[in-house]
Design a protein around this motif. Sequence first.
Motif, PDB file in Angstrom:
ATOM      1  N   UNK A 133      -9.646  12.002   1.965  1.00 18.24           N
ATOM      2  CA  UNK A 133      -8.870  10.870   1.484  1.00 18.24           C
ATOM      3  C   UNK A 133      -7.383  11.159   1.421  1.00 18.24           C
ATOM      4  N   UNK A 134      -7.029  12.397   1.159  1.00 14.93           N
ATOM      5  CA  UNK A 134      -5.607  12.773   1.151  1.00 14.93           C
ATOM      6  C   UNK A 134      -4.994  12.551   2.527  1.00 14.93           C
ATOM      7  N   UNK A 135      -5.797  12.733   3.559  1.00 16.77           N
ATOM      8  CA  UNK A 135      -5.295  12.597   4.924  1.00 16.77           C
ATOM      9  C   UNK A 135      -4.901  11.174   5.260  1.00 16.77           C
ATOM     10  N   UNK A 136      -5.680  10.196   4.778  1.00 14.22           N
ATOM     11  CA  UNK A 136      -5.327   8.807   5.068  1.00 14.22           C
ATOM     12  C   UNK A 136      -4.010   8.440   4.397  1.00 14.22           C
ATOM     13  N   UNK A 137      -3.871   8.827   3.142  1.00 12.47           N
ATOM     14  CA  UNK A 137      -2.635   8.505   2.437  1.00 12.47           C
ATOM     15  C   UNK A 137      -1.444   9.206   3.081  1.00 12.47           C
ATOM     16  N   UNK A 138      -1.647  10.470   3.500  1.00 15.97           N
ATOM     17  CA  UNK A 138      -0.560  11.216   4.143  1.00 15.97           C
ATOM     18  C   UNK A 138      -0.206  10.600   5.494  1.00 15.97           C
ATOM     19  N   UNK A 139      -1.239  10.222   6.277  1.00 15.55           N
ATOM     20  CA  UNK A 139      -0.979   9.593   7.561  1.00 15.55           C
ATOM     21  C   UNK A 139      -0.285   8.258   7.410  1.00 15.55           C
ATOM     22  N   UNK A 140      -0.686   7.502   6.405  1.00 19.76           N
ATOM     23  CA  UNK A 140      -0.070   6.207   6.131  1.00 19.76           C
ATOM     24  C   UNK A 140       1.409   6.388   5.801  1.00 19.76           C
ATOM     25  N   UNK A 141       1.692   7.335   4.911  1.00 23.63           N
ATOM     26  CA  UNK A 141       3.090   7.589   4.554  1.00 23.63           C
ATOM     27  C   UNK A 141       3.890   8.039   5.769  1.00 23.63           C
ATOM     28  N   UNK A 160      -8.094   7.787  12.174  1.00 24.64           N
ATOM     29  CA  UNK A 160      -9.365   8.326  11.683  1.00 24.64           C
ATOM     30  C   UNK A 160      -9.653   9.706  12.272  1.00 24.64           C
ATOM     31  N   UNK A 161      -9.431   9.873  13.584  1.00 26.53           N
ATOM     32  CA  UNK A 161      -9.659  11.167  14.231  1.00 26.53           C
ATOM     33  C   UNK A 161      -8.649  12.207  13.761  1.00 26.53           C
ATOM     34  N   UNK A 162      -7.430  11.762  13.541  1.00 26.43           N
ATOM     35  CA  UNK A 162      -6.392  12.675  13.069  1.00 26.43           C
ATOM     36  C   UNK A 162      -6.741  13.206  11.677  1.00 26.43           C
ATOM     37  N   UNK A 180       0.832  -1.201   0.000  1.00 27.82           N
ATOM     38  CA  UNK A 180       0.000   0.000   0.000  1.00 27.82           C
ATOM     39  C   UNK A 180       0.874   1.261   0.000  1.00 27.82           C
ATOM     40  N   UNK A 181       1.970   1.219   0.734  1.00 22.33           N
ATOM     41  CA  UNK A 181       2.874   2.371   0.754  1.00 22.33           C
ATOM     42  C   UNK A 181       3.410   2.655  -0.648  1.00 22.33           C
ATOM     43  N   UNK A 182       3.752   1.590  -1.357  1.00 25.00           N
ATOM     44  CA  UNK A 182       4.231   1.753  -2.738  1.00 25.00           C
ATOM     45  C   UNK A 182       3.182   2.458  -3.584  1.00 25.00           C
ATOM     46  N   UNK A 183       1.927   2.056  -3.458  1.00 25.90           N
ATOM     47  CA  UNK A 183       0.850   2.681  -4.229  1.00 25.90           C
ATOM     48  C   UNK A 183       0.668   4.139  -3.819  1.00 25.90           C
ATOM     49  N   UNK A 184       0.796   4.436  -2.525  1.00 28.64           N
ATOM     50  CA  UNK A 184       0.560   5.793  -2.021  1.00 28.64           C
ATOM     51  C   UNK A 184       1.707   6.754  -2.331  1.00 28.64           C
ATOM     52  N   UNK A 185       2.852   6.231  -2.733  1.00 30.00           N
ATOM     53  CA  UNK A 185       3.978   7.109  -3.066  1.00 30.00           C
ATOM     54  C   UNK A 185       4.066   7.401  -4.561  1.00 30.00           C
ATOM     55  N   UNK A 186       3.162   6.820  -5.337  1.00 30.70           N
ATOM     56  CA  UNK A 186       3.190   7.077  -6.779  1.00 30.70           C
ATOM     57  C   UNK A 186       2.840   8.533  -7.090  1.00 30.70           C
ATOM     58  N   UNK A 187       1.980   9.131  -6.252  1.00 26.92           N
ATOM     59  CA  UNK A 187       1.590  10.523  -6.443  1.00 26.92           C
ATOM     60  C   UNK A 187       1.919  11.302  -5.172  1.00 26.92           C
ATOM     61  N   UNK A 188       3.098  11.924  -5.125  1.00 23.51           N
ATOM     62  CA  UNK A 188       3.504  12.670  -3.928  1.00 23.51           C
ATOM     63  C   UNK A 188       2.516  13.801  -3.603  1.00 23.51           C
ATOM     64  N   UNK A 189       2.373  14.070  -2.317  1.00 21.30           N
ATOM     65  CA  UNK A 189       1.484  15.135  -1.842  1.00 21.30           C
ATOM     66  C   UNK A 189       2.140  15.744  -0.608  1.00 21.30           C
ATOM     67  N   UNK A 190       3.186  16.535  -0.833  1.00 17.18           N
ATOM     68  CA  UNK A 190       3.980  17.053   0.286  1.00 17.18           C
ATOM     69  C   UNK A 190       3.182  17.988   1.191  1.00 17.18           C
ATOM     70  N   UNK A 191       2.236  18.738   0.614  1.00 18.99           N
ATOM     71  CA  UNK A 191       1.426  19.631   1.441  1.00 18.99           C
ATOM     72  C   UNK A 191       0.615  18.833   2.460  1.00 18.99           C
ATOM     73  N   UNK A 192      -0.028  17.761   2.002  1.00 21.18           N
ATOM     74  CA  UNK A 192      -0.810  16.912   2.902  1.00 21.18           C
ATOM     75  C   UNK A 192       0.090  16.212   3.907  1.00 21.18           C
ATOM     76  N   UNK A 193       1.254  15.764   3.457  1.00 23.93           N
ATOM     77  CA  UNK A 193       2.197  15.084   4.350  1.00 23.93           C
ATOM     78  C   UNK A 193       2.622  16.004   5.487  1.00 23.93           C
ATOM     79  N   UNK A 194       2.976  17.235   5.151  1.00 24.94           N
ATOM     80  CA  UNK A 194       3.411  18.194   6.172  1.00 24.94           C
ATOM     81  C   UNK A 194       2.260  18.552   7.104  1.00 24.94           C
ATOM     82  N   UNK A 195       1.063  18.716   6.536  1.00 23.76           N
ATOM     83  CA  UNK A 195      -0.079  19.155   7.335  1.00 23.76           C
ATOM     84  C   UNK A 195      -0.502  18.084   8.347  1.00 23.76           C
TER      85      UNK A 195
END
Length: 227
Positions: free
Chosen positions: A192-200, A182-184, A152-167
């Motif tokens: 949906x961006x939040x789940x991928x960012x939290x996962x990463x 989920x609360x975070x 899943x991490x491999x799939x989530x890194x195909x499209x970087x989203x640094x703004x969501x990652x930092x936030x």
Amino acid sequence: MIGIEQQGFIVPDPSRSSRKINWRSRASCRGTIVLSLNSRQQVVVYESLLELMCILLISSRGDLADVWDQPEPIRFTLPDGSHHEHTFDYRVTLTDGLRYAVAIKPIHHVEKYDFDLKLGYICAALPDAFADEVILMSEADFTRAQALNAQRYYEFTKKPDTDADDHIVRVAYEQHEPTVLEDLIAKSRLGGRGFRAGFRAIIEGKLKPLSHGKIGLQTMVSSEVPI
């Protein structure tokens, strides 16, 4: 090698496999995968689902600089005087310069054919310039959850989203106690961006999971890791 850009698409570096892969097999899963290595992308081959899982686990470390798939074979001699060749599945180089020759075998193969003993003779013949250490990997070295997380991490890194990652990390550090992912995500308002960012963030060590297993919405995380 630097990827060539064609119509806005960066062409990944080709596989460096030293042998031709037989893509047709009824016994195993074979294919290619594109890995992101620092500022470039590279195609690597795999000849089984186990090899695919292992290279995904290795690439999720975050400090992978280079992968040589199916490198040049190593010639070695057994105690009976017979001469043989062994091709490692991968030679990986980390950002600190360390190089690891990786042999991947199912655990039943290791036990039935004493492959770990054979690997000792291969190591003895290994040129210093080839690798610093040898690693033997099998399905006994990781759990199904770890393999799923790496995939899943491999799939989530195909499209970087640094703004969501930092936030998502900033929001996590505003919490005064551990919270479920989920609360975070709800507090971040990223959807949906939040789940991928939290996962990463969890895989990359920016957030600390307080439980083992498959990462999901109910994974409890802590922001103990310093920014």
